[in-house]
Design a protein around this motif. Structure first.
Motif, short mmCIF file in Angstrom:
data_model
loop_
_atom_site.label_atom_id
_atom_site.label_comp_id
_atom_site.label_asym_id
_atom_site.label_seq_id
_atom_site.Cartn_x
_atom_site.Cartn_y
_atom_site.Cartn_z
N TYR A 49 -11.01 -39.88 -27.55
CA TYR A 49 -10.29 -38.63 -27.65
C TYR A 49 -9.74 -38.12 -26.32
O TYR A 49 -8.70 -37.46 -26.29
CB TYR A 49 -11.18 -37.56 -28.29
CG TYR A 49 -11.55 -37.89 -29.72
CD1 TYR A 49 -10.58 -38.32 -30.62
CD2 TYR A 49 -12.86 -37.78 -30.16
CE1 TYR A 49 -10.91 -38.63 -31.92
CE2 TYR A 49 -13.19 -38.09 -31.48
CZ TYR A 49 -12.22 -38.51 -32.36
OH TYR A 49 -12.55 -38.81 -33.65
N LYS A 50 -10.41 -38.41 -25.24
CA LYS A 50 -9.99 -37.89 -23.93
C LYS A 50 -8.64 -38.45 -23.49
O LYS A 50 -7.96 -37.85 -22.66
CB LYS A 50 -11.05 -38.18 -22.87
CG LYS A 50 -12.33 -37.37 -23.03
CD LYS A 50 -12.10 -35.88 -22.86
CE LYS A 50 -12.01 -35.48 -21.40
NZ LYS A 50 -11.93 -34.00 -21.22
N THR A 51 -8.27 -39.60 -24.02
CA THR A 51 -6.99 -40.23 -23.63
C THR A 51 -5.96 -40.18 -24.76
O THR A 51 -4.90 -40.79 -24.65
CB THR A 51 -7.22 -41.69 -23.21
OG1 THR A 51 -7.79 -42.41 -24.32
CG2 THR A 51 -8.15 -41.78 -22.01
N MET A 52 -6.23 -39.44 -25.80
CA MET A 52 -5.36 -39.42 -26.97
C MET A 52 -4.08 -38.63 -26.70
O MET A 52 -4.06 -37.69 -25.91
CB MET A 52 -6.12 -38.79 -28.15
CG MET A 52 -5.40 -38.87 -29.47
SD MET A 52 -6.46 -38.24 -30.80
CE MET A 52 -7.77 -39.46 -30.77
N ASN A 53 -2.99 -39.03 -27.37
CA ASN A 53 -1.74 -38.28 -27.28
C ASN A 53 -1.24 -37.95 -28.68
O ASN A 53 -1.79 -38.41 -29.69
CB ASN A 53 -0.69 -39.07 -26.48
CG ASN A 53 -0.36 -40.41 -27.10
OD1 ASN A 53 -0.08 -40.51 -28.29
ND2 ASN A 53 -0.39 -41.46 -26.28
N LEU A 54 -0.18 -37.15 -28.76
CA LEU A 54 0.31 -36.66 -30.05
C LEU A 54 0.72 -37.77 -31.00
O LEU A 54 0.48 -37.69 -32.20
CB LEU A 54 1.51 -35.72 -29.83
CG LEU A 54 1.24 -34.34 -29.23
CD1 LEU A 54 2.53 -33.54 -29.19
CD2 LEU A 54 0.19 -33.59 -30.03
N GLU A 55 1.34 -38.83 -30.49
CA GLU A 55 1.81 -39.90 -31.35
C GLU A 55 0.67 -40.64 -32.03
O GLU A 55 0.87 -41.30 -33.06
CB GLU A 55 2.65 -40.89 -30.53
CG GLU A 55 3.97 -40.31 -30.04
CD GLU A 55 4.79 -41.32 -29.26
OE1 GLU A 55 4.25 -42.42 -28.99
OE2 GLU A 55 5.94 -41.02 -28.93
N GLN A 56 -0.53 -40.53 -31.47
CA GLN A 56 -1.68 -41.23 -32.05
C GLN A 56 -2.35 -40.43 -33.17
O GLN A 56 -3.16 -40.98 -33.92
CB GLN A 56 -2.70 -41.55 -30.95
CG GLN A 56 -2.16 -42.55 -29.93
CD GLN A 56 -3.08 -42.69 -28.73
OE1 GLN A 56 -3.78 -41.76 -28.34
NE2 GLN A 56 -3.08 -43.88 -28.14
N ILE A 57 -2.02 -39.15 -33.28
CA ILE A 57 -2.57 -38.33 -34.36
C ILE A 57 -1.95 -38.79 -35.68
O ILE A 57 -0.72 -38.85 -35.80
CB ILE A 57 -2.28 -36.84 -34.14
CG1 ILE A 57 -2.82 -36.36 -32.79
CG2 ILE A 57 -2.86 -36.01 -35.29
CD1 ILE A 57 -4.31 -36.37 -32.65
N ALA A 58 -2.77 -39.10 -36.66
CA ALA A 58 -2.27 -39.61 -37.94
C ALA A 58 -1.82 -38.48 -38.85
O ALA A 58 -2.34 -37.36 -38.79
CB ALA A 58 -3.37 -40.43 -38.62
N ILE A 59 -0.87 -38.79 -39.71
CA ILE A 59 -0.39 -37.87 -40.73
C ILE A 59 -0.67 -38.50 -42.09
O ILE A 59 -0.31 -39.66 -42.32
CB ILE A 59 1.12 -37.59 -40.59
CG1 ILE A 59 1.44 -36.97 -39.23
CG2 ILE A 59 1.59 -36.69 -41.72
CD1 ILE A 59 0.87 -35.58 -39.00
#
Length: 215
Positions: A49-59
């Protein structure tokens, strides 16, 4: 980026949860429902989670659970988050953590979780769900049943905690104060000084909160 707003809410909340020590590594997950479309943003599976970005958030699709967008597949706990949102129209955000004290409090011999301070009173009673395989429809159904029509938090034996709210701020507040409640219950019992708030005080606090929210 499509669904940027709900993706940002998920990302901000998961980073806050990590900073608060509520989530470690890739355990736990957070979801936020779009206010206009039947879609949900949720943390992906197995990504730090500490390196996550918006594009990696699933829909995902709220009705079917189908993965619609995002670089990585959604959390395996999609059924639990979506089941809560389908059952409760007042819920737009959900948080699942493996917090230490909530996990301890879910054990059968711990006893009922009680509010010790006024802020904790908003989130009782806290139901307990027997251990059920993570990611299953069965655990999703049991969590929804334990939450009922107004519940904000439940404990899942040998698994952690699941909280919900009208928005991500409310869902995070439920998570923070339920973990705090579990911690204060644990230490108060350990020190043999356990004195929860009287039920009439809990009822009064909940009435005040309900009145404020109705304005």
């Amino acid at each position: 980026m499509k669904y940027e707003n709900i993706r940002q809410q998920v990302l901000d909340a998961i980073l806050d949860a990590v900073d608060l020590g509520l989530i470690h590594g890739t355990s736990g997950n957070i979801a936020v429902r779009d206010p206009e479309e039947p879609v949900v943003a949720i943390t992906p599976s197995g990504i730090p989670y500490k390196t996550m970005n918006l594009e990696q958030i699933a829909i995902v699709d709220l009705k079917t659970g189908k993965w619609m967008d995002g670089k990585y597949k959604p959390s395996s706990e999609v059924p639990m988050h979506l089941a809560c949102m389908r059952a409760r129209k007042d819920v737009t955000a959900t948080v699942h953590t493996h917090g230490m004290f909530a996990t301890i409090a879910a054990m059968e011999k711990f006893g009922e979780l009680k509010a010790i301070t006024p802020p904790q009173a908003e989130f009782v009673p806290v139901g307990i769900v027997p251990f059920t395989m993570p990611g299953s429809d069965e655990v999703a159904d049991r969590v929804v049943k334990a939450l009922g029509e107004k519940g904000r938090a439940v404990l899942i034996k040998n698994h952690g905690m699941f909280c919900c709210g009208k928005d991500i701020k409310a869902a995070m507040a439920a998570t923070i104060y339920t973990e705090e409640m579990a911690q204060t219950n644990y230490y108060a019992r350990l020190a043999d000084v356990f004195e929860p708030m009287p039920q009439e005080a809990v009822d009064a606090m909940q009435a005040l909160i309900a009145a404020d929210q109705a304005v």
